[in-house]
Write an enzyme that holds these catalytic residues in place. Structure first.
Site, short mmCIF file in Angstrom:
data_model
loop_
_atom_site.label_atom_id
_atom_site.label_comp_id
_atom_site.label_asym_id
_atom_site.label_seq_id
_atom_site.Cartn_x
_atom_site.Cartn_y
_atom_site.Cartn_z
N HIS A 1 -3.53 6.42 0.52
CA HIS A 1 -3.39 5.18 -0.24
C HIS A 1 -1.97 4.63 -0.10
O HIS A 1 -1.02 5.38 0.13
CB HIS A 1 -3.72 5.42 -1.71
CG HIS A 1 -3.81 4.18 -2.53
ND1 HIS A 1 -2.69 3.58 -3.09
CD2 HIS A 1 -4.87 3.40 -2.87
CE1 HIS A 1 -3.08 2.50 -3.74
NE2 HIS A 1 -4.39 2.36 -3.63
N GLU B 1 -7.16 -2.51 2.37
CA GLU B 1 -6.45 -3.33 1.40
C GLU B 1 -5.11 -3.74 1.98
O GLU B 1 -4.26 -2.88 2.24
CB GLU B 1 -6.22 -2.56 0.10
CG GLU B 1 -5.53 -3.40 -0.97
CD GLU B 1 -5.40 -2.68 -2.31
OE1 GLU B 1 -5.19 -3.36 -3.32
OE2 GLU B 1 -5.52 -1.44 -2.32
#
Length: 246
Positions: A99, A167
């Site tokens: 992430h 993202e």
């Protein structure tokens, strides 16, 4: 094509008691939604401390239990780390890897991320590999960078199934999120560039909320949700919309 996915990471927002209550609420809501559980893969990624009890709550629901990270080794002198072998024993089926917060705040590099993907495969856990471009650019250039991130992450092992959480880093917390057109074009280019991978599920994870999935190209298999899904009813609403991906 795999079933579409609606997944949520609770990060470190909730207390343990609130996390478990959240899982109970989700379980209660989906009992009256058989079509949803049959057609969408729902996944909840709680904090490490809540995983054992969350697993007990969710074990009869078909909701996938996930983890927000895992160690790149299964055993050894790795103070504070959590073994993928132990996560698998607790029923974890998917683990978030790479992430943006792990890459930036905790300085995880590409080699570490690749080792974690290998650890996930070794323990029969699906890696949810997070990818994204740091600065706003063209969809073609963004996809090129993301494809490079994926290839780097597969340096040591190629899982039989992988989820990609796309993202754009520049859109995280931004006043103006990435447009559906930009996201769709980027993800289409990512899929085209990874056509040789065995089973790839692409999720979008930027400022996702109601109505977004219906605006995205069908190359995107679902959403990876954040704070919006902290309301169980909101999570259910988005999950229902995700059924259109089939």
């Amino acid at each position: 094509m795999n079933k579409p996915v609606a997944a949520v990471s609770l990060k470190m927002y909730f207390s343990q008691s609130r996390t478990l209550e959240y899982c109970r609420e989700i379980k209660s809501l989906i009992t009256s939604e058989p079509a949803l559980i049959d057609n969408v893969r729902l996944a909840i990624l709680p904090d490490f401390l809540s995983i054992p009890q969350a697993g007990e709550i969710l074990k009869d629901t078909n909701i996938i239990l996930g983890a927000q990270d895992l160690a790149y080794e299964d055993r050894g002198a790795f103070t504070g780390e959590v073994s993928g072998a132990d996560l698998a024993d607790l029923g974890v089926k998917v683990a978030e890897i790479g992430h943006a917060e792990r890459r930036t705040i905790f300085r995880e590099n590409e080699d570490m991320i690749a080792k974690k993907v290998a650890a996930a495969k070794r323990n029969n856990i699906i890696p949810l590999l997070c990818i994204g471009e740091p600065e706003k650019t063209t969809a073609k250039q963004a996809a090129k960078l993301c494809i490079k991130q994926v290839h780097s992450a597969l340096k040591y092992a190629t899982p039989t199934e992988i989820w990609l959480g796309y993202e754009p880093y520049w859109a995280i917390g931004a006043a103006q999120p990435a447009s559906p057109e930009y996201v769709s074009e980027t993800c289409q280019n990512i899929r085209d560039g990874l056509s040789d991978l065995p089973s790839t599920t692409i999720l979008y994870g930027g400022s996702a909320g109601p109505g977004l999935i219906t605006k995205l190209d069908n190359t995107i298999d679902g959403l990876f949700l954040g704070r919006f899904a902290h309301d169980p009813k909101a999570f259910l609403e988005v999950a229902k919309e995700t059924m259109s991906r089939k």
